[in-house]
Scaffold this motif. Structure first.
Motif, PDB file in Angstrom:
ATOM      1  N   ARG A 187       0.542  -0.915   0.252  1.00 13.31           N
ATOM      2  CA  ARG A 187      -0.177   0.059  -0.508  1.00 13.31           C
ATOM      3  C   ARG A 187       0.833   1.594  -0.016  1.00 13.31           C
ATOM      4  N   THR A 188       1.977   0.834   0.537  1.00 14.15           N
ATOM      5  CA  THR A 188       2.988   1.965  -0.416  1.00 14.15           C
ATOM      6  C   THR A 188       2.691   3.114  -1.429  1.00 14.15           C
ATOM      7  N   GLU A 189       2.466   4.645  -1.857  1.00 19.64           N
ATOM      8  CA  GLU A 189       2.333   5.108  -3.081  1.00 19.64           C
ATOM      9  C   GLU A 189       3.324   4.640  -4.009  1.00 19.64           C
ATOM     10  N   GLY A 190       2.906   4.166  -4.854  1.00 25.22           N
ATOM     11  CA  GLY A 190       3.716   4.135  -6.470  1.00 25.22           C
ATOM     12  C   GLY A 190       3.956   2.997  -6.757  1.00 25.22           C
ATOM     13  N   HIS A 191       3.482   1.648  -5.481  1.00 24.67           N
ATOM     14  CA  HIS A 191       3.950   0.703  -5.465  1.00 24.67           C
ATOM     15  C   HIS A 191       2.974  -0.430  -7.051  1.00 24.67           C
ATOM     16  N   ILE A 205      -7.374 -10.646   7.510  1.00 23.60           N
ATOM     17  CA  ILE A 205      -8.860 -10.984   8.157  1.00 23.60           C
ATOM     18  C   ILE A 205      -9.216 -12.234   8.710  1.00 23.60           C
ATOM     19  N   ALA A 206      -9.020 -13.238   7.788  1.00 23.32           N
ATOM     20  CA  ALA A 206      -8.745 -14.659   8.134  1.00 23.32           C
ATOM     21  C   ALA A 206      -7.946 -14.376  10.359  1.00 23.32           C
ATOM     22  N   LEU A 207      -7.222 -13.421   9.997  1.00 22.01           N
ATOM     23  CA  LEU A 207      -6.406 -13.469  11.523  1.00 22.01           C
ATOM     24  C   LEU A 207      -7.081 -12.685  13.017  1.00 22.01           C
ATOM     25  N   ASN A 208      -8.146 -12.071  11.643  1.00 20.33           N
ATOM     26  CA  ASN A 208      -8.720 -10.751  12.291  1.00 20.33           C
ATOM     27  C   ASN A 208      -8.264  -9.744  13.005  1.00 20.33           C
ATOM     28  N   ILE A 209      -6.983  -9.338  12.567  1.00 17.50           N
ATOM     29  CA  ILE A 209      -6.317  -8.162  12.062  1.00 17.50           C
ATOM     30  C   ILE A 209      -6.808  -6.992  11.374  1.00 17.50           C
ATOM     31  N   HIS A 210      -7.310  -7.318  10.532  1.00 14.95           N
ATOM     32  CA  HIS A 210      -7.583  -5.802   9.346  1.00 14.95           C
ATOM     33  C   HIS A 210      -9.120  -5.502   9.869  1.00 14.95           C
ATOM     34  N   ASN A 211      -8.356  -4.527  10.273  1.00 11.28           N
ATOM     35  CA  ASN A 211      -9.092  -3.250  10.891  1.00 11.28           C
ATOM     36  C   ASN A 211      -8.661  -1.664  10.535  1.00 11.28           C
ATOM     37  N   GLU A 212      -9.186  -1.396   8.559  1.00 17.58           N
ATOM     38  CA  GLU A 212      -9.020   0.329   8.000  1.00 17.58           C
ATOM     39  C   GLU A 212      -9.125   1.419   9.550  1.00 17.58           C
ATOM     40  N   GLY A 219      -2.790   6.687  12.181  1.00 20.65           N
ATOM     41  CA  GLY A 219      -2.274   7.112  10.781  1.00 20.65           C
ATOM     42  C   GLY A 219      -0.884   6.328  10.317  1.00 20.65           C
ATOM     43  N   ILE A 220      -1.666   5.092  10.182  1.00 24.12           N
ATOM     44  CA  ILE A 220      -0.484   4.326   9.506  1.00 24.12           C
ATOM     45  C   ILE A 220      -1.013   3.902   7.504  1.00 24.12           C
ATOM     46  N   VAL A 221      -2.415   4.452   7.779  1.00 27.36           N
ATOM     47  CA  VAL A 221      -2.759   4.909   6.159  1.00 27.36           C
ATOM     48  C   VAL A 221      -3.806   5.533   6.256  1.00 27.36           C
ATOM     49  N   ASP A 222      -3.599   6.171   5.308  1.00 28.53           N
ATOM     50  CA  ASP A 222      -4.188   7.932   6.296  1.00 28.53           C
ATOM     51  C   ASP A 222      -5.286   7.241   4.215  1.00 28.53           C
ATOM     52  N   GLU A 223      -6.797   9.103   4.412  1.00 27.53           N
ATOM     53  CA  GLU A 223      -8.365   8.813   3.774  1.00 27.53           C
ATOM     54  C   GLU A 223      -8.015   7.864   2.792  1.00 27.53           C
ATOM     55  N   ASP A 224      -6.850   7.693   1.813  1.00 21.17           N
ATOM     56  CA  ASP A 224      -6.931   7.812   0.730  1.00 21.17           C
ATOM     57  C   ASP A 224      -6.470   5.975   1.139  1.00 21.17           C
ATOM     58  N   ASN A 233       3.154  12.017   9.391  1.00 19.44           N
ATOM     59  CA  ASN A 233       2.122  11.362   7.760  1.00 19.44           C
ATOM     60  C   ASN A 233       1.495  11.969   6.829  1.00 19.44           C
ATOM     61  N   ARG A 234       3.520  12.555   6.428  1.00 16.78           N
ATOM     62  CA  ARG A 234       3.853  11.842   5.575  1.00 16.78           C
ATOM     63  C   ARG A 234       3.191  11.017   4.762  1.00 16.78           C
ATOM     64  N   ARG A 235       2.920  10.325   3.476  1.00 14.11           N
ATOM     65  CA  ARG A 235       2.622   8.959   2.739  1.00 14.11           C
ATOM     66  C   ARG A 235       4.287   8.685   2.242  1.00 14.11           C
ATOM     67  N   ILE A 236       4.358   7.282   2.428  1.00 11.63           N
ATOM     68  CA  ILE A 236       5.205   6.231   2.059  1.00 11.63           C
ATOM     69  C   ILE A 236       5.894   6.265   0.813  1.00 11.63           C
ATOM     70  N   ALA A 237       6.403   6.397  -0.121  1.00  6.28           N
ATOM     71  CA  ALA A 237       6.670   5.599  -1.699  1.00  6.28           C
ATOM     72  C   ALA A 237       6.960   4.938  -1.516  1.00  6.28           C
ATOM     73  N   HIS A 238       7.056   3.778  -2.579  1.00  2.76           N
ATOM     74  CA  HIS A 238       7.310   2.637  -2.472  1.00  2.76           C
ATOM     75  C   HIS A 238       8.254   2.607  -2.383  1.00  2.76           C
ATOM     76  N   GLU A 239       9.630   3.053  -3.324  1.00  6.64           N
ATOM     77  CA  GLU A 239      10.511   3.339  -3.286  1.00  6.64           C
ATOM     78  C   GLU A 239      11.510   3.939  -1.777  1.00  6.64           C
TER      79      GLU A 239
END
Length: 375
Positions: A187-191, A205-212, A219-224, A233-239
């Motif tokens: 989910r890094t930007e540009g992957h 999901i099967a491990l019950n730890i998927h929680n958007e 702050g682990i992921v942004d609104e997108d 809060n900066r996006r992490i680019a793939h590279e």
């Protein structure tokens, strides 16, 4: 070897992402050999518990066992009060009414003078069917009484005793952590799109730890849904997962190289939302990890990483000796030694490496492969 979801990542030249996720599953040394610690071994290995922290932990957490480290000055006091039990092949000490295996660590000539090594003690070793081994083994038995790690001393003796206890986690939990880090890498930007991403999500999901919702709140992921550094809060680019940074060349980060203990560090590293401490709760869990900037980790030090949403929802200055500045754009330690930006980054805002390049600081950014030895 059974394949894992993270060694099937496509668009991964040189298996860099795979290697990074594998590395996150191993413990790193605190004091290294001089403290009796093992390096680059699984997080589910035997742990070392310093005597001064022994009353804070739950020994039942450590499925591969634990050993109590006693310094020479501590040993002098314990021995005076008949606190040691020498069963001939190993040393034991009473912790909250329970006998726990221990060893005494000698790290200086002063230590040897403070508590001379008893004649009936011998260096720690590991035995398999009664035969001494030069390396630790899951089938071995730990025996011995002390480690000798005196600088410039040819008599240094004893096998490494375990890993830094706060980094410990159980094998299945460690697997879940690595799956989660794989998911965030996708989910890094540009992957580029990878068909394995759906499989990784299904595992979470099967491990019950998927929680958007929780990930956005922390702050682990942004609104997108793009992976972000939890602190700035900066996006992490793939590279950026594989770029390195020389903090001495970046304004405001000149001392970070000293704090990080190296000239270059990978720009994006494993990040713990709450610091790993000696407590009864294990800290390396999928609920407590993310990818984040190495320099943000340095600024944060041993503090809780409050997300911007959590701070805003608190209605007051955060606890744990952190406080807002007047513009409410930064948090700062009460002694003023560190501050970090908490200004939210709008969608599409530049990544940290893009900022570095815009400021004509290209020499601060390098490839992870630049620092790899070819031996």
């Amino acid at each position: 070897m059974q394949p894992t979801v993270w060694n099937n990542i496509l668009h991964d030249p040189g298996n860099r992402t795979y290697k990074k996720i594998v590395k996150a599953g191993f413990a790193t040394p605190r004091g290294g050999a001089k403290g009796g610690y093992q390096n680059h071994v699984t997080r589910s290995s035997r742990v070392i518990i310093p005597f001064e922290h022994a009353d804070k932990v739950d020994f039942d957490n450590y499925e591969q066992g634990a050993v109590v480290r006693v310094t020479a000055p501590q040993a002098a006091k314990i021995h005076k009060n008949d606190g040691f039990e020498n069963r001939g092949d190993a040393l034991y000490i009473k912790i909250r009414g329970e006998r726990r295996q221990a060893f005494v660590l000698y790290r200086s000539q002063s230590d040897l003078e403070t508590f001379p090594i008893p004649e009936n003690w011998y260096p720690c070793e590991m035995q398999v069917k009664g035969v001494s081994q030069s390396k630790r083994s899951a089938k071995g038995v730990d025996v011995g009484h002390y480690l000798r790690r005196v600088p410039r001393d040819s008599k240094n003796l004893g096998i490494q005793q375990g890993i830094f206890a706060p980094e410990y986690t159980r094998r299945r939990v460690n697997y879940a952590c690595q799956v989660f880090l794989t998911h965030l890498a996708y989910r890094t930007e540009g992957h580029p799109h990878d068909p394995n991403a759906d499989h990784v999500k299904e595992i979470l999901i099967a491990l019950n730890i998927h929680n958007e919702d929780l990930w956005r709140y922390e702050g682990i992921v942004d609104e997108d849904g793009i992976s972000t550094c939890p602190l700035c809060n900066r996006r992490i680019a793939h590279e950026e997962l594989h770029e390195t940074i020389d903090p001495s060349l970046v304004p405001g980060l000149a001392n970070s190289g000293v704090q990080l203990g190296e000239t270059r560090s990978t720009l994006i590293n494993l990040y713990h939302l709450r610091p790993l401490l000696y407590t009864s709760e294990l800290g390396h869990t999928p609920q407590n990890i993310a990818w984040g900037h190495a320099h943000c980790n340095t600024f944060l030090a041993q503090r809780v990483s409050f997300s911007l949403r959590a701070l805003m929802n608190s209605g007051k200055s955060p606890n744990l000796d952190l406080y807002w500045d007047n513009d409410e754009e930064f948090i700062r330690a009460s002694d003023g030694r560190a501050w970090v930006s908490l200004t939210p980054m709008p969608a599409g805002a530049e990544s940290f490496s893009e900022y570095i390049r815009r400021e004509n600081l290209d020499n601060a950014i390098g490839s992870e492969m630049d620092d790899v030895d070819e031996d």
